[in-house]
Each structure stands twice: as C-alpha cells, then as structure tokens.
Design a protein around this motif. Sequence first.
Motif, short mmCIF file in Angstrom:
data_model
loop_
_atom_site.label_atom_id
_atom_site.label_comp_id
_atom_site.label_asym_id
_atom_site.label_seq_id
_atom_site.Cartn_x
_atom_site.Cartn_y
_atom_site.Cartn_z
N THR A 72 0.85 -1.19 0.00
CA THR A 72 0.00 0.00 0.00
C THR A 72 0.88 1.23 0.00
O THR A 72 1.78 1.36 0.84
CB THR A 72 -0.92 0.02 1.23
OG1 THR A 72 -1.73 -1.16 1.23
CG2 THR A 72 -1.83 1.23 1.20
N ILE A 90 -3.14 3.71 -1.94
CA ILE A 90 -3.13 3.14 -3.28
C ILE A 90 -2.59 1.72 -3.20
O ILE A 90 -1.47 1.49 -2.73
CB ILE A 90 -2.25 3.98 -4.24
CG1 ILE A 90 -2.70 5.46 -4.23
CG2 ILE A 90 -2.31 3.40 -5.66
CD1 ILE A 90 -4.11 5.70 -4.69
N PHE A 142 -1.78 -1.29 -10.38
CA PHE A 142 -2.28 -0.53 -9.23
C PHE A 142 -3.73 -0.15 -9.49
O PHE A 142 -4.15 0.03 -10.63
CB PHE A 142 -1.44 0.72 -8.98
CG PHE A 142 -1.56 1.77 -10.05
CD1 PHE A 142 -2.36 2.90 -9.87
CD2 PHE A 142 -0.89 1.64 -11.27
CE1 PHE A 142 -2.48 3.86 -10.87
CE2 PHE A 142 -1.00 2.59 -12.27
CZ PHE A 142 -1.80 3.71 -12.07
N ASP A 143 -4.49 -0.09 -8.42
CA ASP A 143 -5.84 0.46 -8.51
C ASP A 143 -5.74 1.97 -8.33
O ASP A 143 -5.33 2.43 -7.25
CB ASP A 143 -6.74 -0.13 -7.43
CG ASP A 143 -7.13 -1.57 -7.70
OD1 ASP A 143 -6.73 -2.10 -8.76
OD2 ASP A 143 -7.84 -2.16 -6.87
N PRO A 144 -6.08 2.75 -9.36
CA PRO A 144 -6.02 4.21 -9.20
C PRO A 144 -6.91 4.68 -8.06
O PRO A 144 -7.86 3.98 -7.66
CB PRO A 144 -6.51 4.73 -10.55
CG PRO A 144 -6.23 3.62 -11.51
CD PRO A 144 -6.45 2.36 -10.73
N ARG A 145 -6.62 5.83 -7.54
CA ARG A 145 -7.42 6.39 -6.46
C ARG A 145 -8.92 6.33 -6.81
O ARG A 145 -9.34 6.63 -7.93
CB ARG A 145 -7.01 7.82 -6.15
CG ARG A 145 -7.05 8.75 -7.37
CD ARG A 145 -6.76 10.20 -6.99
NE ARG A 145 -5.48 10.39 -6.35
CZ ARG A 145 -5.19 11.39 -5.54
NH1 ARG A 145 -6.10 12.33 -5.30
NH2 ARG A 145 -4.00 11.51 -5.00
N SER A 150 -8.34 0.86 -3.70
CA SER A 150 -7.63 2.11 -3.38
C SER A 150 -8.62 3.21 -3.01
O SER A 150 -9.06 3.99 -3.86
CB SER A 150 -6.77 2.55 -4.58
OG SER A 150 -5.75 1.62 -4.84
N ALA A 207 -4.18 11.15 -10.32
CA ALA A 207 -3.78 9.74 -10.46
C ALA A 207 -2.44 9.61 -11.16
O ALA A 207 -1.64 8.72 -10.84
CB ALA A 207 -4.85 8.97 -11.22
N ASP A 210 0.12 10.11 -8.69
CA ASP A 210 0.24 8.90 -7.88
C ASP A 210 1.17 7.90 -8.55
O ASP A 210 1.92 7.18 -7.87
CB ASP A 210 -1.13 8.24 -7.70
CG ASP A 210 -2.10 9.08 -6.88
OD1 ASP A 210 -1.66 10.01 -6.18
OD2 ASP A 210 -3.32 8.78 -6.95
#
Length: 511
Positions: A72, A90, A142-145, A150, A207, A210
């Motif tokens: 994370t 995230i 990754f899972d975007p915000r 996330s 994002a 990120d």
Amino acid sequence: MRLRLDKKVVRAVVALAASALTTTGCILPLPDFGRRPEAAAVSPEPGWRLCPEIAADLLGKAPSGYTFECKTVQVPQNWHKPDDGQTFDIEVMRARATDQRDRIGALMVNPGGPGASGVDLAAYLTLGLPAEITRRFDIVGFDPRGVGRSTPVDCYTDADLDATFASQPDPVTQEEFDEVLALTKKMADGCKAKYGDRLGLFATEQAARDMEAIRLSLGEGKMNYLGYSYGTLLGAVYAQLYPKEIRAMVLDGAVDPLQSSVQSSESQAMGFERAFDNFSAWCAKNKTQCPIDGDARAVVEKLMQEADTNPVGNPDGRKATAGWIFWGVVSSLYTQARWPDLGQALADLQDGKSEAIFALADSYADRDANGQYTNLFDANAAVNCADDGKPASVEDIRRLQSEWRVKYPLFGAPLAVGMLTCSVWPAQRDPYPTGKAEGAPPILVVGTKGDPATPYEQTQKLADMLGVGVVLTWDGEGHTAYPETRCINKHVNDFLINLVVPPPGTVCPPQ
C-alpha cells in the motif's frame, strides 16, 4: 451513463484461466507459452506482503511460476496541496516470474475504464503477456485512487444501477427524458452527500502524480508503462508531468486528450456505429454463427421497440428492456470474438429467451449473478466528471440527442444522454493538462482500425499532441490490439525490451 472505456483482455484471460471458473467474458485465442516452473517458496521483500490469494480468487488458481506481492502506497489526497496531511491509500500488486533473466525492471500497467482495476490486470496478464516480456519485467498493477482497493468511491446503489441500465437509452418524450435526468441527479447527489469536496480529488492528473509516487516506492529506475484505453490518457498526462522519467511507454487504444466531452461522446457514437456495421456485414455472411431472422440492424431496432411494450422476461425476474438490450449490444462490440455471442443472443430474444443478452449486458456492467455491482461506474463517473471542465448543459444534451439520432441511428442519442452524468455532477472540476511531453523518449501509440470505444482517428491525434508519439496500426476489429497478433507482439515487445521504434506507417494485418 457514459460508455466506459475498457480492456477486453481482462475478461478474455479470466475465461481461459480455469475450466472451473464461470464467466461471461469473451474468449480470445492466446498463444501457448509453455508451462512455467512451479513457484518457489519465497519471503516478501521489506514493505511488501505475499498476496497470491488475489490471483487465485480472480483466476480460480494462482498461476504457477510467479510470485505475487502487494503493498500500500500512501499519497496526498490533493497533490496541489501535498502537505495538508490528508492521504489516500493506493494498492499495488507486483507479479514476478520465477524464471526471470536479464531483468529490465518493472512494467506498470493500467486497463482503463476509468474505474477498472490495475491490480486485477497484473494478475490476468501473467497468463496474457508473451513470456519474453514477463521474463524481463515485473508486472506491476495498481488500482487508481477511487478504484477497487484504493480508497474506493462507492456511492451508487445496486438498485439505482439496475434502474439506469434498464432505462430507455433514447428517451424521446419529455417525460421519459425527465425520468432519466431525475435518476441521474439522484445518484450524483448521493455521491456528493457521501464524499463532499473529496469528489473532485479523483481526477486523472492526481492519479498520474500517484503513478510517480508508485515508481519511486518501487525503487526502480525510469518508468516502463503499458496503458490501455483510458490508461492511454493516464499515461499521456504522466508523460507531460514527468517526461524525463520515462524509459518506455506503450499507449494502446488511444484517447485524444484535446477533445471535449461532447467530441469524445460523438467520436464514440461514430466508432460504435462503424463497429456495428462491421458486425452486421459479418452476420449476413455467417448465418450459422449469427442465426437471426433478418438484417442485424433492423433486428436490434425492432427488438428494442418491442421491449418498450412487451419486454422478454428473465429467470432472475428482470425484464429485457430496451436499455438492457442496448448495453448487451455495446458489450459485444468490444471484441470480434463476441460477435457470435451477440448473434445468438439476438436470435434467442427473437425466440423469447433473454438469458444471453443479459449475460452480455451484465459483463459490461460488472454485475454478478446476485445483482451486485463493483464500484466501476461510481469511479468512472467520479474520474470523468472531475476531468470534465466544461460539461454540456442539459439543454445542449437534449438538442444533441435529436441531432445524433439522425447521424448515428443506434448509438448517437444514447451517447448524448449519457453526458447527463457530468452535466449534473456536483463536484469541483480539475481538468488534466494537454500538451507536449517535452524531453520524453519516443512513445508508442497503438491504434485499431475497427476500435469502437477509442476510434482509430484518435491515435494520430494523441501521438501528435505528445510530440514524441510513434503510431503502430492494427488493421483489426475490437478495442485495443496488444497482444492480439504476432505482428503486433513483435513490434510492441521489441519496443519494450530493446526500445526499437516500428518503421513509420507500420500496419499489422488482421491475423
């Protein structure tokens, strides 16, 4: 409800993963790269945790020959005010082949949406990417915000989403239009009530920043990135913000960042009309795979008209309204592999059976057999509307609905009505930057001539905007191209591994 951008390989790989897994996903022919060695017992690196259960849940069984680690990464909620102490979590997954050699680094991936899970994609692509890529790169998703794991945006109810997909896609009368508008506003206001001013923080630029935080957290060198569909927009924004941090970037299924939301919706209307025409021509020549009674366009129009007064029932209690039929058609046009499914679903509807059309529509909607949805469309609205600095007014949408009904008979009016979401969205806007990626290396922009969701015309426009874009064309059908054919694979793999740019004007054949 705006059409979402999507990456078809996600559901395709799921369908191929294990016979025990039930899915409504499309089935695409993927090359056999041979059996990988069994995974060795490993301990996670500091800051990471082992997470093979995610791959096992998605695929029925975690693929052998890989380690799956998750972490994370905390990022500022607002990169414009990074020191205010407010953060989002995230979620990141790293899939690493145990037979890696001559490792180059991490390849960050994004499946699009916006709203689709990059963590899921990293797991899926262990089965989908060529072995020469997975042997040289870690696959990092990754899972975007706001997405999935996330800090997810979760404010639409299952009942409201059912009502949205079931609603008339082209509400002609003012009463019908007002009903759609009222439901859209109710859902938007519910999101505002739950998230308040944070709704504006799920924008694409946030994002993209990120992504740089993730790259730094990996301890890697420069960015290697593979973005599909909306993921091309995310990558393009990153390239503008951090051009000198890029090693290799592939953008497949290009979004033109310079187009307005109105232009984007009209472009999709044109793209889906073209894809449906291609399906219709195929259907006419392949009646064994498309056993409908009549011309495909006429059949769909008639079925949707009949559904207004006498919709076909489904065992789960739903009625196959014009809305559900429309979304079933949309779902099937993302890949040519699903054309036979659509042909059979339409034939079944003619015979009074709706299970197949609901299977297609539910696949698009991310709705499971229990009637539960993921947060895909919650996040889709939050991101799209935060990005949209000048949404169309309700009055403009009503006018465009009439105009596009003439220009794009099946998809135009619904695409116009779909813009209502951002028209009534009660959140602060944060448009992404549009400009050249000065100082970046060549970026490979891949386009498919028959792409409905990100029409091929956008490919060169994205390449030109970035200033360093190099176009690779696939003369095929469906949404996105890699890894579809040997030709596409050859050029993309060579670019990612050796940084070799395809010759100007390279066009790969359909097969």
